[in-house]
Scaffold this motif. Sequence first.
Motif, PDB file in Angstrom:
ATOM      1  N   LYS A  99      65.910  51.900  39.282  1.00  0.00           N
ATOM      2  CA  LYS A  99      65.207  52.829  40.158  1.00  0.00           C
ATOM      3  C   LYS A  99      64.882  52.160  41.487  1.00  0.00           C
ATOM      4  O   LYS A  99      64.599  50.961  41.538  1.00  0.00           O
ATOM      5  CB  LYS A  99      63.920  53.325  39.489  1.00  0.00           C
ATOM      6  CG  LYS A  99      64.173  54.135  38.216  1.00  0.00           C
ATOM      7  CD  LYS A  99      62.921  54.851  37.727  1.00  0.00           C
ATOM      8  CE  LYS A  99      63.239  55.718  36.514  1.00  0.00           C
ATOM      9  NZ  LYS A  99      62.101  56.581  36.128  1.00  0.00           N
ATOM     10  N   VAL A 100      64.906  52.967  42.553  1.00  0.00           N
ATOM     11  CA  VAL A 100      64.637  52.497  43.905  1.00  0.00           C
ATOM     12  C   VAL A 100      63.210  52.881  44.283  1.00  0.00           C
ATOM     13  O   VAL A 100      62.830  54.051  44.198  1.00  0.00           O
ATOM     14  CB  VAL A 100      65.634  53.100  44.916  1.00  0.00           C
ATOM     15  CG1 VAL A 100      65.314  52.622  46.322  1.00  0.00           C
ATOM     16  CG2 VAL A 100      67.064  52.747  44.531  1.00  0.00           C
ATOM     17  N   PHE A 101      62.433  51.904  44.721  1.00  0.00           N
ATOM     18  CA  PHE A 101      61.054  52.128  45.155  1.00  0.00           C
ATOM     19  C   PHE A 101      60.955  51.840  46.650  1.00  0.00           C
ATOM     20  O   PHE A 101      61.456  50.819  47.128  1.00  0.00           O
ATOM     21  CB  PHE A 101      60.088  51.222  44.396  1.00  0.00           C
ATOM     22  CG  PHE A 101      60.000  51.513  42.916  1.00  0.00           C
ATOM     23  CD1 PHE A 101      58.983  52.307  42.406  1.00  0.00           C
ATOM     24  CD2 PHE A 101      60.943  50.991  42.038  1.00  0.00           C
ATOM     25  CE1 PHE A 101      58.906  52.582  41.046  1.00  0.00           C
ATOM     26  CE2 PHE A 101      60.877  51.256  40.669  1.00  0.00           C
ATOM     27  CZ  PHE A 101      59.848  52.051  40.176  1.00  0.00           C
ATOM     28  N   LYS A 102      60.299  52.732  47.372  1.00  0.00           N
ATOM     29  CA  LYS A 102      60.167  52.584  48.827  1.00  0.00           C
ATOM     30  C   LYS A 102      58.694  52.439  49.216  1.00  0.00           C
ATOM     31  O   LYS A 102      58.062  53.377  49.695  1.00  0.00           O
ATOM     32  CB  LYS A 102      60.809  53.773  49.537  1.00  0.00           C
ATOM     33  CG  LYS A 102      62.312  53.865  49.326  1.00  0.00           C
ATOM     34  CD  LYS A 102      62.958  54.949  50.169  1.00  0.00           C
ATOM     35  CE  LYS A 102      64.472  54.934  50.028  1.00  0.00           C
ATOM     36  NZ  LYS A 102      65.140  55.947  50.888  1.00  0.00           N
ATOM     37  N   GLY A 103      58.135  51.267  48.956  1.00  0.00           N
ATOM     38  CA  GLY A 103      56.779  50.961  49.374  1.00  0.00           C
ATOM     39  C   GLY A 103      55.683  51.594  48.553  1.00  0.00           C
ATOM     40  O   GLY A 103      54.506  51.472  48.885  1.00  0.00           O
ATOM     41  N   THR A 104      56.042  52.278  47.488  1.00  0.00           N
ATOM     42  CA  THR A 104      55.071  52.914  46.623  1.00  0.00           C
ATOM     43  C   THR A 104      55.624  52.995  45.212  1.00  0.00           C
ATOM     44  O   THR A 104      56.847  53.048  45.027  1.00  0.00           O
ATOM     45  CB  THR A 104      54.709  54.326  47.123  1.00  0.00           C
ATOM     46  OG1 THR A 104      53.827  54.961  46.179  1.00  0.00           O
ATOM     47  CG2 THR A 104      55.943  55.185  47.291  1.00  0.00           C
ATOM     48  N   VAL A 105      54.738  53.000  44.226  1.00  0.00           N
ATOM     49  CA  VAL A 105      55.192  53.106  42.838  1.00  0.00           C
ATOM     50  C   VAL A 105      55.418  54.558  42.444  1.00  0.00           C
ATOM     51  O   VAL A 105      55.937  54.831  41.354  1.00  0.00           O
ATOM     52  CB  VAL A 105      54.170  52.460  41.874  1.00  0.00           C
ATOM     53  CG1 VAL A 105      54.103  50.958  42.116  1.00  0.00           C
ATOM     54  CG2 VAL A 105      52.800  53.106  42.011  1.00  0.00           C
ATOM     55  N   ASP A 106      55.036  55.482  43.325  1.00  0.00           N
ATOM     56  CA  ASP A 106      55.194  56.901  43.027  1.00  0.00           C
ATOM     57  C   ASP A 106      56.568  57.401  43.452  1.00  0.00           C
ATOM     58  O   ASP A 106      57.137  56.943  44.444  1.00  0.00           O
ATOM     59  CB  ASP A 106      54.109  57.718  43.743  1.00  0.00           C
ATOM     60  CG  ASP A 106      52.711  57.330  43.309  1.00  0.00           C
ATOM     61  OD1 ASP A 106      52.541  57.051  42.115  1.00  0.00           O
ATOM     62  OD2 ASP A 106      51.806  57.297  44.165  1.00  0.00           O
ATOM     63  N   ASN A 107      57.102  58.345  42.698  1.00  0.00           N
ATOM     64  CA  ASN A 107      58.346  59.047  43.029  1.00  0.00           C
ATOM     65  C   ASN A 107      59.524  58.127  43.343  1.00  0.00           C
ATOM     66  O   ASN A 107      60.160  58.245  44.401  1.00  0.00           O
ATOM     67  CB  ASN A 107      58.112  59.995  44.211  1.00  0.00           C
ATOM     68  CG  ASN A 107      57.020  61.000  43.944  1.00  0.00           C
ATOM     69  OD1 ASN A 107      56.973  61.592  42.870  1.00  0.00           O
ATOM     70  ND2 ASN A 107      56.127  61.187  44.912  1.00  0.00           N
ATOM     71  N   PRO A 108      59.840  57.187  42.449  1.00  0.00           N
ATOM     72  CA  PRO A 108      61.032  56.364  42.679  1.00  0.00           C
ATOM     73  C   PRO A 108      62.293  57.210  42.604  1.00  0.00           C
ATOM     74  O   PRO A 108      62.313  58.281  41.997  1.00  0.00           O
ATOM     75  CB  PRO A 108      60.980  55.347  41.537  1.00  0.00           C
ATOM     76  CG  PRO A 108      60.233  56.053  40.451  1.00  0.00           C
ATOM     77  CD  PRO A 108      59.202  56.890  41.154  1.00  0.00           C
ATOM     78  N   ILE A 109      63.349  56.692  43.215  1.00  0.00           N
ATOM     79  CA  ILE A 109      64.640  57.387  43.239  1.00  0.00           C
ATOM     80  C   ILE A 109      65.563  56.739  42.213  1.00  0.00           C
ATOM     81  O   ILE A 109      65.747  55.522  42.237  1.00  0.00           O
ATOM     82  CB  ILE A 109      65.281  57.293  44.635  1.00  0.00           C
ATOM     83  CG1 ILE A 109      64.343  57.848  45.705  1.00  0.00           C
ATOM     84  CG2 ILE A 109      66.625  58.013  44.661  1.00  0.00           C
ATOM     85  CD1 ILE A 109      64.790  57.509  47.117  1.00  0.00           C
ATOM     86  N   PRO A 110      66.156  57.505  41.302  1.00  0.00           N
ATOM     87  CA  PRO A 110      67.123  56.904  40.367  1.00  0.00           C
ATOM     88  C   PRO A 110      68.296  56.302  41.128  1.00  0.00           C
ATOM     89  O   PRO A 110      68.833  56.925  42.046  1.00  0.00           O
ATOM     90  CB  PRO A 110      67.567  58.094  39.511  1.00  0.00           C
ATOM     91  CG  PRO A 110      66.480  59.112  39.652  1.00  0.00           C
ATOM     92  CD  PRO A 110      65.952  58.944  41.047  1.00  0.00           C
ATOM     93  N   TYR A 111      68.671  55.084  40.779  1.00  0.00           N
ATOM     94  CA  TYR A 111      69.832  54.453  41.394  1.00  0.00           C
ATOM     95  C   TYR A 111      71.089  55.133  40.884  1.00  0.00           C
ATOM     96  O   TYR A 111      71.308  55.246  39.672  1.00  0.00           O
ATOM     97  CB  TYR A 111      69.862  52.963  41.041  1.00  0.00           C
ATOM     98  CG  TYR A 111      71.107  52.250  41.514  1.00  0.00           C
ATOM     99  CD1 TYR A 111      71.217  51.801  42.821  1.00  0.00           C
ATOM    100  CD2 TYR A 111      72.170  52.023  40.644  1.00  0.00           C
ATOM    101  CE1 TYR A 111      72.361  51.151  43.264  1.00  0.00           C
ATOM    102  CE2 TYR A 111      73.322  51.373  41.074  1.00  0.00           C
ATOM    103  CZ  TYR A 111      73.411  50.934  42.383  1.00  0.00           C
ATOM    104  OH  TYR A 111      74.545  50.295  42.821  1.00  0.00           O
ATOM    105  N   SER A 112      71.922  55.615  41.793  1.00  0.00           N
ATOM    106  CA  SER A 112      73.108  56.374  41.390  1.00  0.00           C
ATOM    107  C   SER A 112      74.409  55.700  41.799  1.00  0.00           C
ATOM    108  O   SER A 112      75.470  56.315  41.757  1.00  0.00           O
ATOM    109  CB  SER A 112      73.057  57.787  41.994  1.00  0.00           C
ATOM    110  OG  SER A 112      72.976  57.741  43.415  1.00  0.00           O
ATOM    111  N   GLY A 113      74.340  54.428  42.203  1.00  0.00           N
ATOM    112  CA  GLY A 113      75.551  53.727  42.598  1.00  0.00           C
ATOM    113  C   GLY A 113      76.226  53.041  41.420  1.00  0.00           C
ATOM    114  O   GLY A 113      75.767  53.109  40.280  1.00  0.00           O
TER     115      GLY A 113
END
Length: 523
Positions: A99-113
């Motif tokens: 999972k990708v986190f952008k400065g917060t632990v909330d709403n990470p993005i599933p890694y799809s690569g």
Amino acid sequence: MHPKQVFLSLMAAAGMASASESDVHQLKEDSFDEFVTKNKLVLAEFYAPWCGHCKALAPEYEQAATSLKEKDIHLVKVDCTEESALCQKHGVEGYPTLKVFKGTVDNPIPYSGQRKADAIVSYMVKQSLPAVSALTKDSIEAFKTADNVVVVAYVKADDKKSNDIFAAVAEPLRDSYLFGATSDPALAEAAGVTAPGVVVYRKFDEPVVVYDGAFEAEAITSFAKTSAVPLIGEVGPETYSGYMSAGIPLAYVFVETPEVKAKFSEGLRAIATKLKGKINFATIDAVAFGAHAQNLNLEQQWPAFAIQDTVKNTKFPFDQSKDLTVEAITKFVEEFVEGKIEPSIKSEPVPEKQEGPVHTIVAHNYNEIVLDDEKDVLVEFYAHWCGHCKALAPKWEELGKLYFDNPEFAKKVVIAKVDATLNDVPDEIQGFPTIKLFAAGKKGTPIDYQGGRTVEEMVKFIKESGTHHVDASSNLESSAKEAVSDEPVGQAAPAATESAEDASESATSTTSTEAAAETHDEL
């Protein structure tokens, strides 16, 4: 000390040094949130030490971490056998989960690569940038070669409409390609375009491709996707998903040797050029990924050829009793384009009658059961060799009984299953088991089930997402325990039969034994 002992001691010390110098940060529950929130971009791997796919990913992950640290992009890992609460908090149901986190632990993005070092680096660099990067005379040249496919718009600064159109193109494709834009008229002139214009810069075939159509989102999107594919490429771990998402048929040539590959690659350039944008052509390594031929209704005899309609998931295999030549393929492709070739449909026999609480679907009764517009139909797409599917089977039977044994429920809800390795289905299957709900009156938009594998949760899903909102919870004697999913099968892709590449990259292997399913090389 004996020389051998000295050698072993030195090797052990080197190993310890290597481990301590890892660029992948090992995090625990008490350090995870702090690390993620203080860094702008983090890729987290949730793993288990015994997981074979995690072991296969480890060296690629380490290599990517080293490449990305200078860009201030951090890779971390969490051992879910020790940090179960943290992994449960982040919805981890299989290993590895990224999972990708952008400065917060909330709403990470599933890694799809893809799970290769270069692909991880490329994906994360794209995540670090805005959907469209603003380019100047000082940055544009480096940007053009920053990835395999780079899309640049030359748009006037006051042309809001064109800038908005390009942004709309970039946002859904940002994980696939780099997008940049400049309003510098000198740069547009140097590129040989008149604003608004678009140019795709590539590291293959013609390195520069200029778009000459109307500045419209749909047309530019199609141009970008078409330009991103080589004239005659190769199906592999980094390319398969791109071919599947291109929206046009894919013509495969299965080859065993470099010489045969070169022969067909060169010989088919004329027809590939003629049909560029209508059909993608690619070779595939029959030694590594030969089992994928079965997914295209081909025997494992080489060379072989087939066309797959990637939208309808229909297959058009070339008759393997005939000689496969460049001329024969060219004629076959032309007849396909003219609509003269009928698709091949792989199907198990239609059951004489449906027995038990779970309906059995095959290709030839698919429409009859799944597209019954009067009923909510929950379908499990499985593989007969899939261990996770076998673990789910008793729960699926229990779920089926809740509706099958109640005459009123049975009129409104059907629980069904289909072996997607033995039957052609029109649905895009991302892994085994995949569960989809085809709600009554809404058959064109099936709903993917993303919940836990308990009867209780699936009953709740049918109630909330089905058209009839049937509530079978009162019939549950007890809540089913959560099924343990360790290494879920992932993106559908060509399969081979020997090496231990990450099987989670494929959903469509037709390997006939569970043991083989654990060892085949998946893209």
